[in-house]
Design a protein around this motif. Structure first.
Motif, PDB file in Angstrom:
ATOM      1  N   LEU A 241       0.827  -1.201   0.000  1.00 43.92           N
ATOM      2  CA  LEU A 241       0.000   0.000   0.000  1.00 43.92           C
ATOM      3  C   LEU A 241       0.866   1.258   0.000  1.00 43.92           C
TER       4      LEU A 241
ATOM      5  N   ASP B  88       2.138   1.856  -3.300  1.00 43.98           N
ATOM      6  CA  ASP B  88       1.069   2.346  -4.167  1.00 43.98           C
ATOM      7  C   ASP B  88       0.848   3.837  -3.976  1.00 43.98           C
TER       8      ASP B  88
ATOM      9  N   GLN C 108       3.598   5.765  -5.486  1.00 39.79           N
ATOM     10  CA  GLN C 108       3.466   5.793  -6.935  1.00 39.79           C
ATOM     11  C   GLN C 108       2.347   6.724  -7.368  1.00 39.79           C
ATOM     12  N   LEU C 109       1.258   6.719  -6.585  1.00 38.17           N
ATOM     13  CA  LEU C 109       0.144   7.616  -6.892  1.00 38.17           C
ATOM     14  C   LEU C 109       0.614   9.063  -6.906  1.00 38.17           C
TER      15      LEU C 109
ATOM     16  N   TYR D  55       0.139  21.484 -21.277  1.00 39.40           N
ATOM     17  CA  TYR D  55      -1.122  21.611 -21.997  1.00 39.40           C
ATOM     18  C   TYR D  55      -1.705  23.010 -21.832  1.00 39.40           C
TER      19      TYR D  55
ATOM     20  N   MET E 175       5.233  12.336 -24.142  1.00 34.87           N
ATOM     21  CA  MET E 175       5.055  10.891 -23.930  1.00 34.87           C
ATOM     22  C   MET E 175       6.344  10.152 -24.241  1.00 34.87           C
TER      23      MET E 175
ATOM     24  N   LEU F 207      11.775   6.167 -18.476  1.00 34.59           N
ATOM     25  CA  LEU F 207      11.541   4.865 -17.838  1.00 34.59           C
ATOM     26  C   LEU F 207      12.523   3.840 -18.367  1.00 34.59           C
TER      27      LEU F 207
ATOM     28  N   LEU G  25      14.880   2.554 -15.269  1.00 28.11           N
ATOM     29  CA  LEU G  25      14.543   1.297 -14.592  1.00 28.11           C
ATOM     30  C   LEU G  25      15.666   0.261 -14.693  1.00 28.11           C
TER      31      LEU G  25
ATOM     32  N   PHE H 244      10.417   8.651 -12.336  1.00 27.46           N
ATOM     33  CA  PHE H 244       9.455   9.743 -12.502  1.00 27.46           C
ATOM     34  C   PHE H 244      10.152  11.093 -12.486  1.00 27.46           C
TER      35      PHE H 244
ATOM     36  N   LEU I 246      -5.102   0.008  -4.102  1.00 29.32           N
ATOM     37  CA  LEU I 246      -5.019   1.357  -4.643  1.00 29.32           C
ATOM     38  C   LEU I 246      -4.047   1.352  -5.811  1.00 29.32           C
ATOM     39  N   ARG I 247      -4.545   1.577  -7.008  1.00 30.07           N
ATOM     40  CA  ARG I 247      -3.643   1.571  -8.164  1.00 30.07           C
ATOM     41  C   ARG I 247      -3.818   2.858  -8.943  1.00 30.07           C
ATOM     42  N   VAL I 248      -2.707   3.551  -9.191  1.00 29.52           N
ATOM     43  CA  VAL I 248      -2.786   4.801  -9.934  1.00 29.52           C
ATOM     44  C   VAL I 248      -3.207   4.530 -11.361  1.00 29.52           C
TER      45      VAL I 248
ATOM     46  N   PHE J 230      -6.087   6.306 -13.600  1.00 31.02           N
ATOM     47  CA  PHE J 230      -5.901   6.997 -14.878  1.00 31.02           C
ATOM     48  C   PHE J 230      -6.799   6.384 -15.943  1.00 31.02           C
TER      49      PHE J 230
ATOM     50  N   ARG K  34     -11.504  21.912 -30.228  1.00 34.78           N
ATOM     51  CA  ARG K  34     -10.909  21.613 -28.923  1.00 34.78           C
ATOM     52  C   ARG K  34     -11.053  20.129 -28.593  1.00 34.78           C
TER      53      ARG K  34
ATOM     54  N   ASP L 213      -8.026  17.854 -28.387  1.00 32.58           N
ATOM     55  CA  ASP L 213      -7.240  18.022 -27.157  1.00 32.58           C
ATOM     56  C   ASP L 213      -7.863  17.232 -26.013  1.00 32.58           C
ATOM     57  N   PHE L 214      -9.217  17.299 -25.950  1.00 26.84           N
ATOM     58  CA  PHE L 214      -9.953  16.607 -24.897  1.00 26.84           C
ATOM     59  C   PHE L 214      -9.712  15.100 -24.984  1.00 26.84           C
TER      60      PHE L 214
ATOM     61  N   MET M 155      -3.497  10.223 -23.447  1.00 23.18           N
ATOM     62  CA  MET M 155      -2.344  10.429 -22.582  1.00 23.18           C
ATOM     63  C   MET M 155      -2.499   9.684 -21.268  1.00 23.18           C
ATOM     64  N   LEU M 156      -3.720   9.745 -20.712  1.00 29.73           N
ATOM     65  CA  LEU M 156      -3.954   9.042 -19.450  1.00 29.73           C
ATOM     66  C   LEU M 156      -3.778   7.539 -19.634  1.00 29.73           C
TER      67      LEU M 156
ATOM     68  N   LEU N 138      -1.881   6.049 -21.878  1.00 28.49           N
ATOM     69  CA  LEU N 138      -0.444   5.766 -22.036  1.00 28.49           C
ATOM     70  C   LEU N 138       0.272   5.804 -20.690  1.00 28.49           C
ATOM     71  N   LEU N 139      -0.027   6.861 -19.909  1.00 25.95           N
ATOM     72  CA  LEU N 139       0.602   6.991 -18.583  1.00 25.95           C
ATOM     73  C   LEU N 139       0.267   5.782 -17.720  1.00 25.95           C
TER      74      LEU N 139
ATOM     75  N   PHE O 253       2.360   2.855 -18.755  1.00 29.25           N
ATOM     76  CA  PHE O 253       3.724   3.005 -18.238  1.00 29.25           C
ATOM     77  C   PHE O 253       3.773   2.634 -16.759  1.00 29.25           C
ATOM     78  N   LEU O 254       2.785   3.131 -16.015  1.00 29.79           N
ATOM     79  CA  LEU O 254       2.785   2.874 -14.574  1.00 29.79           C
ATOM     80  C   LEU O 254       2.656   1.386 -14.290  1.00 29.79           C
TER      81      LEU O 254
ATOM     82  N   ILE P  10       6.001  -0.064 -14.699  1.00 23.80           N
ATOM     83  CA  ILE P  10       6.886   0.260 -13.578  1.00 23.80           C
ATOM     84  C   ILE P  10       6.594  -0.661 -12.409  1.00 23.80           C
TER      85      ILE P  10
END
Lengths: 221, 318
Positions: free
Chosen positions: A4, A7, A10-11, A25, A105, A112, A116, A132, B175-177, B181, B293, B296-297, B303-304, B306-307, B310-311, B314
């Motif tokens: 946890l 996590d 990482q969050l 952006y 990106m 990474l 890593l 990061f 809990l996972r980021v 995303f 627009r 972009d939205f 992007m989320l 892709l991130l 990646f996470l 990791i």
């Protein structure tokens, strides 16, 4: 429990990268400053979590410095500066948000891929924070390259510095003296930059740095 | 033998449930939105009344419409209904769940979108062409984002099959980021794909920014009813996809009895109501954005995704 805490670390670190992308952006100067304050806030939370996990009280001081100076003092004075320069309503045209994002990106993936494998012996917290942090530094550099307004370049520089602090907090055992001197030097750099902004404006009536190039070209001719 | 019959009945119940609830969800969202704007709003079942009325009306066809124009509503409706009823709504491990693969869902929806755009261009009015080209532009951005989100979810759960994903997410709660995303990205994709407010306004006609309405402008009678029903099913599909992947609470396990399934249906209705309420709240609090627009939205969703991917990598390598 170990899972946890990893996590949560990482969050927070991933959230910091996400806020870096939001900086890339955003094209409105006042919004940019707000997001920079958010960046510093997430950084402070991340460092505080590292302090809790590593049981290192001096990192709380680092988090406090980040919170007070970067999330409150610097955004506040930046806001005052852009008010005095009368550019607080400026919308900066950033050429090709999509391409900038794609390039960001790519930089993220690159950091990474580099970090890593290079840190296989370090502990998981340091590894992910380093990866990061490199991404945040590269994104800050990308922001400085793509923006033409001096104020947003300053924000790119400051977000880059946030990445450095994240790396320092993740790597075990950065002395407090170093930390405080870094924070002070950033503050001094900020003051110098603020003075420079007004000088640039006095000379050229704008803070658009492409004007500088134009002037230089004319002199060369 | 009775086991097989029960399985078939459960699957049929799921198909009927999605079909019955889809217009009700649209009606519920409209009602909540009207209440938020301090209006009274039409009854929740109003979309159903509209559909029944449309079914009774005469169908007017353009003179130069081809067979494609007549077939398209049924194709769109069929692909969307199949896709919507494959998503586990109240139970995992139903009879046809082995086919409920995330990639297959994306392909079904893509096929539906293809025929919708063709139908929009078929009669040759300018509005249909505008709508089709915009739909394709959004699709070319939304589909990569969807695929990235699918990658995140399936890398974590180790399968692209929705039942297994839902079972994994329900069993291993942490809990996972990356999941967070992916959730935000999927919400963005869902808003764009259903033509909800920041991207398109489902309540207006004859506005230059419209997308979905422009494509079905020439339809009337039962064709229009089928198209509207397909649109409602698509909204239901996205809401139940989000509910089943990210909030798989109350889903009946495989081989569950009637009791567990009843709980599952109640939980599903609750989730749908929550989704519709949040959607209405979001729509009431934002304004429609310019059409240029929208990339972009949707880029933010990509992007989320892709991130998130990646996470996941990791976390794997730590």
């Amino acid at each position: 429990m170990a899972h946890l805490s990893l996590d949560v670390a990482q969050l927070l670190a991933g959230g910091l990268v996400l806020v870096s992308f939001m900086l890339l952006y955003q094209d409105r100067l006042s919004g940019l400053i707000n997001i920079f304050a958010l960046h510093a806030l997430v950084l402070a939370l991340s460092v505080a979590w590292q302090a809790y996990v590593q049981d290192a009280p001096h990192l709380y001081v680092t988090a406090g410095i980040a919170l007070i100076f970067k999330a409150l003092v610097i955004p506040f004075s930046l806001r005052a500066i852009i008010k005095r320069l009368r550019i607080h309503r400026t919308v900066e045209i950033v050429g090709g948000v999509g391409w900038t994002m794609l390039f960001g990106m790519f930089l993220m993936a690159l950091s990474l891929v580099v970090m890593l494998p290079a840190t296989t012996t370090a502990d998981p917290f340091a590894r992910e924070d380093l990866a990061f942090a490199l991404a945040i530094v590269l994104l800050g550099l990308l922001m400085m390259v793509t923006r033409r307004n001096a104020v947003s370049q300053i924000i790119g520089f400051m977000s880059l510095e946030n990445g450095l602090i994240l790396a320092a907090a993740g790597a075990d055992g950065m002395p407090l003296v170093v930390e405080i001197s870094v924070a002070l030097s950033v503050l001094i750099a900020f003051i110098v930059v603020g003075v420079f902004l007004f000088r640039i404006r006095e000379r050229f009536d704008t803070v658009d740095l492409f004007e500088l190039d134009r002037v230089r070209e004319e002199r060369r001719r | 033998m009775t086991g097989l019959l029960f399985d078939l009945l459960a699957q049929a119940a799921q198909m009927a449930l999605t079909l019955a609830l889809a217009p009700a969800l649209v009606g519920f969202t409209r009602k909540v939105k009207a209440r938020l704007l301090r209006r009274r709003g039409a009854p929740i079942l109003q979309p159903w009344y509209d559909l029944i009325r449309l079914l009774r009306k005469e169908t007017v066809l353009a003179e130069d419409a081809s067979w494609l124009y007549r077939a398209a509503p049924y194709i769109v409706f069929a692909t969307t209904w199949v896709a919507a009823s494959l998503v586990p709504t109240f139970a995992t491990g139903l009879m046809f769940n082995w086919i409920a693969d995330l990639i297959a869902l994306a392909a079904l929806l893509g096929a539906g979108r293809f025929f919708l755009a063709l139908a929009g261009m078929d009669v040759g009015t300018s509005f249909g062409g505008i709508g089709a080209s915009r739909e394709m532009m959004f699709g070319s951005l939304a589909e990569p984002a969807t695929i990235m989100i699918v990658f995140v979810v399936s890398l974590i759960a180790g399968s692209t099959q929705l039942s297994e994903v839902a079972a994994y997410m329900a069993s291993d709660f942490s809990l996972r980021v990356s999941v967070l995303f992916a959730l935000i990205g999927l919400v963005i994709v869902a808003i764009a794909e259903n033509g909800r407010i920041p991207v398109d306004n489902p309540a207006t006609h004859l506005e230059l920014t419209m997308v979905h309405e422009a494509m079905i402008l020439e339809y009337s009678g039962r064709h229009l009813a089928v198209m509207e029903l397909a649109a409602a099913l698509k909204l239901l599909l996205y809401v139940s996809l989000i509910a089943c992947v990210f909030f798989p609470f109350g889903l009946a396990p495989p081989d569950a009895g009637l009791g567990a399934m009843g709980v599952g249906v109640l939980a599903y209705m609750g989730k749908l109501a929550a989704g519709g309420f949040l959607l209405a709240l979001f729509e009431a609090s934002t304004a429609k954005m310019r059409i240029f627009r929208v990339p972009d939205f949707l880029g933010a969703a990509l992007m989320l995704g892709l991130l998130g991917t990646f996470l996941v990598f990791i976390t794997r390598s730590l």
